[in-house]
Design an enzyme around this catalytic site. Sequence first.
Site, mmCIF file in Angstrom:
data_model
loop_
_atom_site.group_PDB
_atom_site.id
_atom_site.type_symbol
_atom_site.label_atom_id
_atom_site.label_comp_id
_atom_site.label_asym_id
_atom_site.label_seq_id
_atom_site.Cartn_x
_atom_site.Cartn_y
_atom_site.Cartn_z
ATOM 1 N N GLY A 283 0.825 -1.193 0.000
ATOM 2 C CA GLY A 283 0.000 0.000 0.000
ATOM 3 C C GLY A 283 0.856 1.238 0.000
ATOM 4 N N GLU A 285 0.389 5.414 1.201
ATOM 5 C CA GLU A 285 -0.511 6.276 1.976
ATOM 6 C C GLU A 285 -0.826 7.609 1.306
ATOM 7 O OE1 GLU A 285 2.638 5.383 2.628
ATOM 8 O OE2 GLU A 285 3.782 6.962 3.604
ATOM 9 N N HIS A 309 -2.346 0.079 8.421
ATOM 10 C CA HIS A 309 -1.042 0.702 8.224
ATOM 11 C C HIS A 309 -1.156 1.994 7.402
ATOM 12 C CE1 HIS A 309 3.396 0.642 7.787
ATOM 13 N NE2 HIS A 309 3.112 1.270 6.654
ATOM 14 N N GLU A 310 -1.788 1.896 6.244
ATOM 15 C CA GLU A 310 -1.867 3.090 5.377
ATOM 16 C C GLU A 310 -2.702 4.184 6.041
ATOM 17 O OE1 GLU A 310 0.379 2.923 3.419
ATOM 18 O OE2 GLU A 310 0.549 0.752 3.217
ATOM 19 N N HIS A 313 -0.760 6.166 8.607
ATOM 20 C CA HIS A 313 0.094 7.210 8.026
ATOM 21 C C HIS A 313 -0.611 8.573 7.986
ATOM 22 C CE1 HIS A 313 3.878 5.437 6.836
ATOM 23 N NE2 HIS A 313 3.319 4.480 6.128
ATOM 24 N N GLU A 332 7.781 5.211 9.181
ATOM 25 C CA GLU A 332 7.357 3.804 9.122
ATOM 26 C C GLU A 332 7.338 3.119 10.484
ATOM 27 O OE1 GLU A 332 5.840 2.789 6.664
ATOM 28 O OE2 GLU A 332 6.510 4.104 5.052
ATOM 29 N N ASP A 387 15.563 3.456 -2.221
ATOM 30 C CA ASP A 387 14.985 2.172 -2.640
ATOM 31 C C ASP A 387 15.979 1.020 -2.491
ATOM 32 O OD1 ASP A 387 12.531 3.231 -3.301
ATOM 33 O OD2 ASP A 387 12.946 3.377 -5.454
ATOM 34 N N TYR A 395 10.736 -0.078 9.852
ATOM 35 C CA TYR A 395 9.390 -0.502 10.237
ATOM 36 C C TYR A 395 9.405 -1.167 11.618
ATOM 37 C CZ TYR A 395 7.815 0.130 5.383
ATOM 38 O OH TYR A 395 7.487 0.655 4.179
ATOM 39 N N ARG A 565 4.040 -7.219 -6.928
ATOM 40 C CA ARG A 565 4.339 -6.579 -5.643
ATOM 41 C C ARG A 565 5.729 -7.016 -5.186
ATOM 42 N NH1 ARG A 565 0.831 -7.736 -0.202
ATOM 43 N NH2 ARG A 565 2.175 -6.610 1.262
#
Length: 613
Positions: A283, A285, A309-310, A313, A332, A387, A395, A565
């Site tokens: 996902g 946000e 989670h999203e 945010h 995160e 990235d 997290y 994904r």
Amino acid sequence: MPLSKMFSTLCVMVWLVVLNTPVQAEDAHSYARIKQVSTPHMELDLTVDFDDRKLRGHVTYKLARHDTSTQLYLDTNELVIHKAELLIDEQWQPTKFTMGDIHPSLGRELIVDIGPSAAQVRIHYETVPTASGLQWLTPEQTAGKEHPFMFSQSQPIHARSWIPIQDSPALRLTYNATIRTPEGLLAVMSANNSLSDERPGEYHFSMPQPIPAYLIAIAVGDLVVQEISDNVAVFAERYIVADAAWEFADTPAMITATEEMYGPYRWDRYDLLILPPSFPFGGMENPRLSFITPTVVAGDRSLINLIAHELAHSWSGNLVTNASWRDLWINEGFTSYVENRIMEALFGRERAVMEQALGYQDLRDDMARLPAKDTVLNIELGRRHPDDVFSQVPYVKGQLFLMYLEEKFGREEFDVFLRKYFADFAFQSISTEQFKHYLKRELLDKKPLLVSMDKVNEWIHQPGLPDDAPRPTSDAFIKVEQQMQRWLKGGQLATDAWTTHEWLHFINNLPLDISAQNMARLDQEFQLTQSQNSEIAHAWLKLSIIKNYEPARERLREYLLSIGRNKLVSPLYRELAKTPDNLKWARQVYEQAKAGYHPLTQTVAESLLYANQ
Ligand code: BES
Ligand code: ZN
């Protein structure tokens, strides 16, 4: 000059230096010099060209001048800049611009002459088909097969591949946008989306709350809407909209629960956009409109912690934002903590602890794989692409740090602290150093002997986990382990009451020397190869690669071809790359899958499959 005058002049000078000293380190991932000139508001005007896979148009910025600079610095990556203009006496007049050298991860700075007084600047530009922040899908790559689809993923530094922009999370801007699409397609943005079912091909948006560039988002496709409640709706291709609305029916209750804990939801509506399966994240946000992978529409609401989670945010991240990508844990880690609190509030402690325990195991796996320096919360990135160092560390280590504080100060006190934190820093971006000062002042100093600053520094600046870090243990998982031991000796498994979480724990903890017969026995009894739960299938397919369990091969191929994904496909490619035969097979599958993967998934998969060439 008399001594006293000299002294006071010196004092004033020292004071001025103090005042001008940046409170936070500069953002190493942006060329924008936001302390000289910044851009508090943007007007976007773009046409979406599916034939050429390009966005074309212009962006207009309001300028805020903080010193006498006559140049505006923007970030770009692979953009084609046609023209820059200044608004002078209500007329757009051309102005000069230059571009810097190309940096492989940061892109290219764009320097626009803005003279001493212009209040607005406009840049005409177009994107390239390979823009790192966009994915273009052909009609065949969508579920409906009739219309193309495109979407953005701007976080962390990809907004600059589709808008020339000051692409630093330290800066916030409001925006309006006009988006032109082929008729019949709907455009949505991280803004005030309309629920209307008209598809005129020209759409107008406004985002009145200031947001960082990485939260600017767009998607265009054959989308329909289904409302879940007054303030929550699902946008999706028709094939999945009803299933998604059912899967995510708890979203309104999640909003209420989070407001009760941490203060009001500040963004008006909260809608969900279900993307095609190639969406590279679980996902994202994007404010007012979280982007969601269809791989969590499992049919049993077992993976909806993603929505928690999203949504979380909307407080941690979108309201209080990391000032640089070195501070990502502030986004995160806090969000993973809040996510888990939402899950506990809605579904109880047992499920919340199972989710903590699954996260803890993922963190341990990542820590085992990463160099120690990349297991630090306030990570040293240099100019590496964020990235390239993405992991569970910001997290789960971040979440454990907050769980540790909660444990030490008690939930009640810690909740008061967090609620005030979200209010005090609302619509601001903060660095790790700022957070440490605030934590000391608002929590540590109030109960001096509970947690020392040395301990805080160990959490934030040292690799690995402190010895006294929380270690989530789930009673339900202990029972799973006991069953596993009996089963390995030939007993039966009683799985009727198992949730997805228990299955994941079971598969992830099977001994790696499990026999081929036992793999087959499991598969026959529970149809794991055919599991339609994307997480269970992922765990099983990964084990199948390690065990060379051939009956799962075709499913593995199909999985890699149908899902993009990153978190679900990259670990499979990483595992396949470990033996020459599997690597050869994986490269063949990848070459076939590549066209359907997002640029991010392509980059990660290629780094795994072609690293040693
Ligand atoms: N904001 C992230 C995704 C992200 C992070 C994109 C950093 C680019 C750079 C999003 O909120 C996220 O964390 N998604 C997770 C959700 C999971 C932890 C429940 C994902 O996609 O797996
Ligand atoms: Zn997140």
